[in-house]
Design a protein around this motif. Sequence first.
Motif, short mmCIF file in Angstrom:
data_model
loop_
_atom_site.label_atom_id
_atom_site.label_comp_id
_atom_site.label_asym_id
_atom_site.label_seq_id
_atom_site.Cartn_x
_atom_site.Cartn_y
_atom_site.Cartn_z
N ALA A 1 0.82 -1.21 -0.01
CA ALA A 1 0.03 0.03 -0.07
C ALA A 1 1.01 1.24 -0.02
O ALA A 1 0.50 2.12 0.62
N SER A 2 1.97 1.19 -0.60
CA SER A 2 2.90 2.37 -0.61
C SER A 2 2.96 2.90 -2.12
O SER A 2 3.39 4.20 -2.25
N GLU A 3 2.27 2.30 -3.09
CA GLU A 3 2.32 2.79 -4.37
C GLU A 3 1.20 4.34 -4.37
O GLU A 3 0.15 4.21 -4.02
N ARG A 4 1.68 5.14 -5.24
CA ARG A 4 0.73 6.53 -5.24
C ARG A 4 0.86 6.60 -7.00
O ARG A 4 1.85 6.30 -7.68
N ALA A 5 -0.25 7.09 -7.35
CA ALA A 5 -0.48 7.39 -8.78
C ALA A 5 0.11 8.50 -9.19
O ALA A 5 -0.13 9.54 -8.31
N GLU A 6 0.56 8.75 -10.19
CA GLU A 6 1.11 9.99 -10.95
C GLU A 6 0.12 10.54 -12.19
O GLU A 6 0.17 9.77 -13.17
N LEU A 7 -0.69 11.20 -11.74
CA LEU A 7 -1.99 11.55 -12.39
C LEU A 7 -1.76 12.43 -13.66
O LEU A 7 -0.85 13.56 -13.49
N GLN A 8 -2.53 12.43 -14.81
CA GLN A 8 -2.38 13.13 -16.06
C GLN A 8 -3.70 13.15 -16.59
O GLN A 8 -4.41 11.95 -16.42
N ASP A 9 -4.16 14.06 -17.24
CA ASP A 9 -5.48 14.20 -17.72
C ASP A 9 -5.24 13.61 -19.30
O ASP A 9 -4.27 14.07 -20.14
N VAL A 10 -5.97 12.58 -19.71
CA VAL A 10 -5.83 11.84 -20.75
C VAL A 10 -7.24 11.72 -21.52
O VAL A 10 -8.31 11.50 -20.71
N ALA A 11 -7.31 11.50 -22.67
CA ALA A 11 -8.53 11.28 -23.41
C ALA A 11 -8.85 9.70 -23.46
O ALA A 11 -7.75 9.01 -24.19
N LEU A 12 -9.50 9.36 -22.75
CA LEU A 12 -9.60 7.73 -22.61
C LEU A 12 -9.61 6.87 -23.65
O LEU A 12 -8.94 6.04 -23.93
N GLY A 13 -10.63 7.19 -24.50
CA GLY A 13 -10.91 6.55 -25.69
C GLY A 13 -9.65 6.36 -26.66
O GLY A 13 -9.36 5.40 -27.12
N ALA B 1 -18.13 6.41 -26.48
CA ALA B 1 -18.21 8.02 -25.63
C ALA B 1 -16.68 8.09 -25.08
O ALA B 1 -16.55 7.50 -23.99
N ASP B 2 -16.34 9.30 -25.46
CA ASP B 2 -14.76 9.32 -25.00
C ASP B 2 -14.94 10.56 -23.90
O ASP B 2 -15.92 11.27 -23.74
N GLU B 3 -13.98 10.51 -22.95
CA GLU B 3 -14.17 11.51 -21.78
C GLU B 3 -12.33 11.87 -21.39
O GLU B 3 -11.81 10.79 -21.31
N ILE B 4 -12.42 12.93 -21.00
CA ILE B 4 -11.16 13.29 -20.25
C ILE B 4 -11.06 12.77 -18.64
O ILE B 4 -11.95 13.15 -18.06
N VAL B 5 -10.18 12.03 -18.48
CA VAL B 5 -10.03 11.40 -17.25
C VAL B 5 -8.83 11.68 -16.35
O VAL B 5 -7.49 11.92 -17.20
N SER B 6 -8.50 12.13 -15.19
CA SER B 6 -7.22 12.12 -14.65
C SER B 6 -6.77 10.78 -13.80
O SER B 6 -7.43 10.20 -12.99
N THR B 7 -5.89 10.27 -14.60
CA THR B 7 -5.29 8.91 -13.99
C THR B 7 -3.85 8.75 -14.29
O THR B 7 -3.32 9.92 -15.04
N ASP B 8 -3.45 7.65 -13.98
CA ASP B 8 -2.03 7.48 -14.24
C ASP B 8 -1.67 6.77 -15.43
O ASP B 8 -2.27 5.39 -15.55
N VAL C 1 -12.65 -4.43 -27.33
CA VAL C 1 -12.51 -3.61 -26.11
C VAL C 1 -13.48 -2.52 -26.38
O VAL C 1 -13.49 -1.88 -27.48
N ASP C 2 -14.31 -2.28 -25.44
CA ASP C 2 -15.34 -1.26 -25.63
C ASP C 2 -15.11 -0.07 -24.33
O ASP C 2 -14.50 -0.32 -23.25
N ILE C 3 -15.03 1.43 -24.88
CA ILE C 3 -14.87 2.47 -23.99
C ILE C 3 -15.97 3.37 -23.93
O ILE C 3 -16.69 3.70 -25.19
N GLU C 4 -16.71 3.40 -22.98
CA GLU C 4 -17.92 4.16 -22.63
C GLU C 4 -17.77 5.22 -21.59
O GLU C 4 -17.86 4.69 -20.44
N GLY C 5 -17.42 6.56 -21.86
CA GLY C 5 -17.08 7.45 -20.85
C GLY C 5 -15.93 6.91 -19.97
O GLY C 5 -14.82 6.94 -20.44
N ARG C 6 -16.26 6.66 -18.70
CA ARG C 6 -14.99 6.27 -17.55
C ARG C 6 -14.86 4.51 -17.71
O ARG C 6 -14.16 4.21 -16.85
N VAL C 7 -15.63 4.08 -18.46
CA VAL C 7 -15.74 2.51 -18.05
C VAL C 7 -15.00 1.94 -19.55
O VAL C 7 -15.27 2.13 -20.73
N VAL C 8 -14.25 1.04 -19.19
CA VAL C 8 -13.63 0.02 -20.19
C VAL C 8 -13.82 -1.31 -20.02
O VAL C 8 -13.50 -1.70 -18.97
N ARG C 9 -14.31 -1.95 -20.96
CA ARG C 9 -14.72 -3.39 -21.24
C ARG C 9 -13.74 -4.14 -21.71
O ARG C 9 -13.64 -3.90 -23.35
#
Length: 437
Positions: free
Chosen positions: A271-283, A303-310, A335-343
Amino acid sequence: MRRFTLRTGIRWKITLAIAAVGALVAVALSLVVHSAARVSMLESARDAQLANVNVIARFVEAGRKPALGAKVNDPELPAALREKARSGRRGTYIQESRKGVPEVWAAVPLGNGQVLSLHSEFKESANMVRDLDRALVVGSISVVVAGAALGVLIGGQISRRLRKAAAAAQRVAHGDPDVRVRDAVGGVVRDETDDLARAVDAMADALQERLEAERRVTADIAHELRTPVTGLLTAAELLPPGRPTELVRDRAQAMRVLVEDVLEVARLDSASERAELQDVALGEFVSRRVTSLMPEASVRVVADEIVSTDPRRLERILGNLLANAARYGQPPVQVDIEGRVVRVRDHGPGFPEALLREGPSRFRTGSTDRAGVGHGLGLTIAEGQARVLGARLTFRNVAAPGGADREGAAAGAVAVLWLPEHAPTATGSFPVIKVQG
């Protein structure tokens, strides 16, 4: 034959117990009070009736007529009382009438051998007894209601403490090391719930220490293996070309991948890992990564969306999910991308029941139809990386046509990554959820 069991809360059990005890005590006391009051009133009526007949007897012996309804040699006089009076003794007698109201008889002997008797109904005293009975009934009901309310209060307090303890224990079971059952229970009163909470906390601490020790050992072993495995790979590169050399290189590379995966699992478990966040277009991001990792997989951006993630950790999750689909599933992989959901879906035999029920487990590759290669660390790493991102990772199977008639039939496995709306603030903000479809 299945045994029927009735499930109810401790609050209602305590309430029922207190109400039942209160009802028994109230009924017993009511019977005692009713009996004692009736006997006392009848004794008073006997004494009063006897005093009245004595006064009337004096008037009769003086030559006057009997008053107050008294009679001489009354034929309705009870035989037992008549015999007692003829023997020269005074006496009283209680006779139950057809109206339900007792009659009080009193008889005294006269000087000429006759018997003077007086009787009257016990109406006033009977009314008093009825009023007393009503008061006792009301009092008994009040005692039962008050006892039930007290039971709800006491049982509710105990039930709340136990529910808080259970909720805290569930959080400990889901991997929250900072939760203490004793603190969650709280309260001023100390009872057996506190003993239970302290026992659970002690057990959780012992298990946590054991898990930490196992993690340290695993990490130390993997770290110590990294140097000799790297040397083995270097030595394998110096071997002359040929089939044996290829086998040695292949196995050495597999061992290196295993060591790196074990080290990554150890870091995620700490539990020592930390995310280095960037804004990316998920789709766009997922489409490019899937194309490079598995060109034959089909990608659909609903549906594409900008998310803040590593991005690095997200790519690691995608790579492991795609590798799992390629290794254990069957094409096509979609692989399906719908907003913030990836299947990620394959069309193979589906996830094993143990994974759907318990989640990914290291060094467990599933049932025989999905096993054969790998070490079972891919989904474990994907799960840990998802926690670092504050995301959820769910697993389910797609039912095959006619699968309802065939146990375990599936038409593919689906892994769904749910990215959070807000950037994660701590590791493990969201639990991994296992869902069977």
